[in-house]
Write a protein that holds these residues in place. Sequence first.
Motif, PDB file in Angstrom:
ATOM      1  N   TRP A 130      26.796  30.071  15.334  1.00 25.10           N
ATOM      2  CA  TRP A 130      27.874  29.191  16.318  1.00 25.10           C
ATOM      3  C   TRP A 130      29.249  30.100  16.465  1.00 25.10           C
ATOM      4  N   VAL A 131      29.481  30.516  15.149  1.00 23.08           N
ATOM      5  CA  VAL A 131      30.930  31.609  15.189  1.00 23.08           C
ATOM      6  C   VAL A 131      30.571  32.588  16.141  1.00 23.08           C
ATOM      7  N   SER A 132      29.152  33.167  15.986  1.00 20.91           N
ATOM      8  CA  SER A 132      29.178  34.615  16.624  1.00 20.91           C
ATOM      9  C   SER A 132      29.053  34.200  18.298  1.00 20.91           C
ATOM     10  N   ILE A 133      28.974  33.044  18.716  1.00 19.42           N
ATOM     11  CA  ILE A 133      28.941  32.796  20.178  1.00 19.42           C
ATOM     12  C   ILE A 133      30.200  32.690  20.779  1.00 19.42           C
ATOM     13  N   GLY A 134      31.263  32.351  19.753  1.00 20.02           N
ATOM     14  CA  GLY A 134      32.509  31.997  20.050  1.00 20.02           C
ATOM     15  C   GLY A 134      33.321  32.688  21.061  1.00 20.02           C
ATOM     16  N   PRO A 135      33.322  33.962  20.920  1.00 20.60           N
ATOM     17  CA  PRO A 135      33.958  34.832  22.029  1.00 20.60           C
ATOM     18  C   PRO A 135      33.379  34.654  23.458  1.00 20.60           C
ATOM     19  N   ALA A 136      31.979  34.628  23.614  1.00 21.75           N
ATOM     20  CA  ALA A 136      31.233  34.413  24.687  1.00 21.75           C
ATOM     21  C   ALA A 136      31.786  33.186  25.262  1.00 21.75           C
ATOM     22  N   VAL A 137      31.789  32.067  24.126  1.00 22.72           N
ATOM     23  CA  VAL A 137      32.165  30.588  24.926  1.00 22.72           C
ATOM     24  C   VAL A 137      33.566  30.673  25.357  1.00 22.72           C
ATOM     25  N   ASN A 138      34.651  31.399  24.808  1.00 23.72           N
ATOM     26  CA  ASN A 138      35.871  31.505  25.052  1.00 23.72           C
ATOM     27  C   ASN A 138      36.210  32.271  26.506  1.00 23.72           C
ATOM     28  N   MET A 139      35.401  33.280  26.677  1.00 30.36           N
ATOM     29  CA  MET A 139      35.496  34.035  27.592  1.00 30.36           C
ATOM     30  C   MET A 139      35.173  33.255  29.088  1.00 30.36           C
ATOM     31  N   GLN A 140      33.850  32.578  28.804  1.00 33.30           N
ATOM     32  CA  GLN A 140      33.236  31.441  29.861  1.00 33.30           C
ATOM     33  C   GLN A 140      34.217  30.655  30.303  1.00 33.30           C
ATOM     34  N   ARG A 141      34.872  29.957  29.024  1.00 27.07           N
ATOM     35  CA  ARG A 141      35.817  28.716  29.468  1.00 27.07           C
ATOM     36  C   ARG A 141      37.168  29.493  30.067  1.00 27.07           C
ATOM     37  N   ALA A 142      37.682  30.645  29.598  1.00 27.01           N
ATOM     38  CA  ALA A 142      38.750  30.966  30.313  1.00 27.01           C
ATOM     39  C   ALA A 142      38.589  31.432  31.837  1.00 27.01           C
TER      40      ALA A 142
END
Length: 144
Positions: A130-142
């Motif tokens: 879950w931590v490792s997908i955080g950057p991709a999730v944050n980029m998608q959210r942004a």
Amino acid sequence: MFSQASPFSRTQASNNPYHVVGLEISVLSASPHGLTLMLFDGFLSAVLRAENAMTTRDTDEKCRQIGRASTIIDEGLKSALNYEGGGEIAKTLSELYTYILKRLLQANLRNDPAALHEVTRLITPLRDAWVSIGPAVNMQRAAA
């Protein structure tokens, strides 16, 4: 066991009003991804505290912390599963969470630290993923 970014540490002073307010602000401002990470961290913190309570023979605290861990699994992680969108993964996670609840109950009834170690070993890879997908999730959210 916990990353540096974990809001839950071994020395957490949960009776400190500033800590409680800080935690409330973190929850209110967190993304769905961040909230799930908080659930994973809260679960691991509760299991660690339950294990410490077993060691010190503090039955009340052990029961309180295992109850907290069970609630996080059942009312937090398991209830948030999306069975329609998640398909087989959601079903498998649901089964894993059910097994973890069973092991927590056994740990509580038998004062079994091995059961607590097992649930920690089961949840930690999920948390790390879950931590490792955080950057991709944050980029998608942004981007949205």
